[in-house]
Design a protein around this motif. Sequence first.
Motif, PDB file in Angstrom:
ATOM      1  N   VAL A 181       0.849  -1.189   0.000  1.00  0.00           N
ATOM      2  CA  VAL A 181       0.000   0.000   0.000  1.00  0.00           C
ATOM      3  C   VAL A 181       0.888   1.244   0.000  1.00  0.00           C
ATOM      4  N   GLN A 182       0.710   2.092  -0.984  1.00  0.00           N
ATOM      5  CA  GLN A 182       1.401   3.376  -1.015  1.00  0.00           C
ATOM      6  C   GLN A 182       0.518   4.378  -0.280  1.00  0.00           C
ATOM      7  N   VAL A 183       0.918   4.747   0.918  1.00  0.00           N
ATOM      8  CA  VAL A 183       0.073   5.573   1.779  1.00  0.00           C
ATOM      9  C   VAL A 183       0.085   7.020   1.293  1.00  0.00           C
ATOM     10  N   SER A 184      -1.096   7.524   0.972  1.00  0.00           N
ATOM     11  CA  SER A 184      -1.251   8.872   0.430  1.00  0.00           C
ATOM     12  C   SER A 184      -1.819   9.858   1.441  1.00  0.00           C
ATOM     13  N   SER A 185      -2.426   9.352   2.529  1.00  0.00           N
ATOM     14  CA  SER A 185      -3.021  10.229   3.538  1.00  0.00           C
ATOM     15  C   SER A 185      -3.058   9.496   4.868  1.00  0.00           C
TER      16      SER A 185
END
Length: 437
Positions: A181-185
């Motif tokens: 998971v590429q955490v964006s927030s």
Amino acid sequence: MEQFNSDEVSYLDDKSIRATKNDSDFSDSDFEDDFETKMETDTSAQEARNGKDIQGIQWEGFKYTRDEFRETRLIQYENFVNILTPSSREKLDKEHRKVEKGKNFYEFQFNTRLVTSTIVHFQLRNLVWATSKHDVYLMQNYSLMHWSSLLQRGKEVVNVARSVTPTQKLPGLFSEPLSRVQVSSMAVKENLILLGGFNGELLCKCVNQPGVAFCTRLSTEDNAITNTVDIYRSPSGSLRLITANNDCKIRVFDAQSFTRVSEFAFDWSVNNTSVNPDGKLLAVLGDSTECLISDSHSGKVISSLKGHKDYSFASAWHPNGLILATGNQDTTCRLWDIRNPSESFAVLKGNMGAIRGLKFTPEGRFLAMAEPADFVHIFDTQSGFLQSQEIDLFGEIAGISFSPDTEALYVGVADRTYGSLMEYKRRKDNHYMDSFF
């Protein structure tokens, strides 16, 4: 919101000063048992007073002095816009409030590279959260890190490169394993950690419990980035989780059962949402020049705030619930009194880029405003936002966060070479009065 383009991120070592190390890969884990190798790059308040650069940049080894590079950077930096026109830019230059700079509300305390902030999308910069003056959470590639300023040590809390399996299993709960998971927030409140992903993911973890309690994919659309997540109390006192996504929807979940409470659809991608202190109103911002105020229960639009010239990505409510700050790619923050939403009562302007981060102190005395790179501005609300402090650094800004007691301000710097976490401490020699709001 735009699809990610790495060219829009202007790293310090991309310019013509000499870089000191190679670009790092997006590694699976950033937790290191031995931090000693980076200690010499950290900077304390005493070292800064003795002349050391607060970021540990050794300017004597570069072709520019710091002042020369700042001047060059201000000229060369290109702010990303979607629809802002030259004529609109000229109008904004005349409209913004003249502010007295040079104040010193927060003093530099410490800069560490033992943990380094990172971002996954150039328009999303809300990846630093302080839960006390000594405890702060930040994203470092695939690792959610906790930094203790007391111990001056970082610890990996969650690694989302590996497979994440939810620990909470309830009847009818739609939860699924996730990985890479590429955490964006992110948001960290009420003993919960909430993470949003680049592909529409949502993960929730209890701070004091092992594992991830709940995780799911909110949308199957190709461009459904989870742009904003937050944790708040409803008017009845129930704990709620809220998300804003690129699929034009806001979703609200119960924080105990993780069941979906409501879902609101809008005409454009929702880049940011925030809930006012009593939990009754939503600020809704996105790929539009308008910002909406909606009822948090029904989603019904109550008013439309008009004045920005491009798309918005940041908002913050003053603790009194009457003042809303909105940040836009037109390089301004507008301040609104929601009792008179026909026009903003003040326009604050950055130095060179979009306003991508906004935070009020919990008692409402200060407003911090972050540009995409190099500058964080702190405005004194008691002066009518007419006095400010300017934090001048080099590098992309991953996020800003005041501690709940207002004693500390943390700034995440995302840079290939000088990525770090900066700590500022509230000055004690000022006698503050209550905010006039």
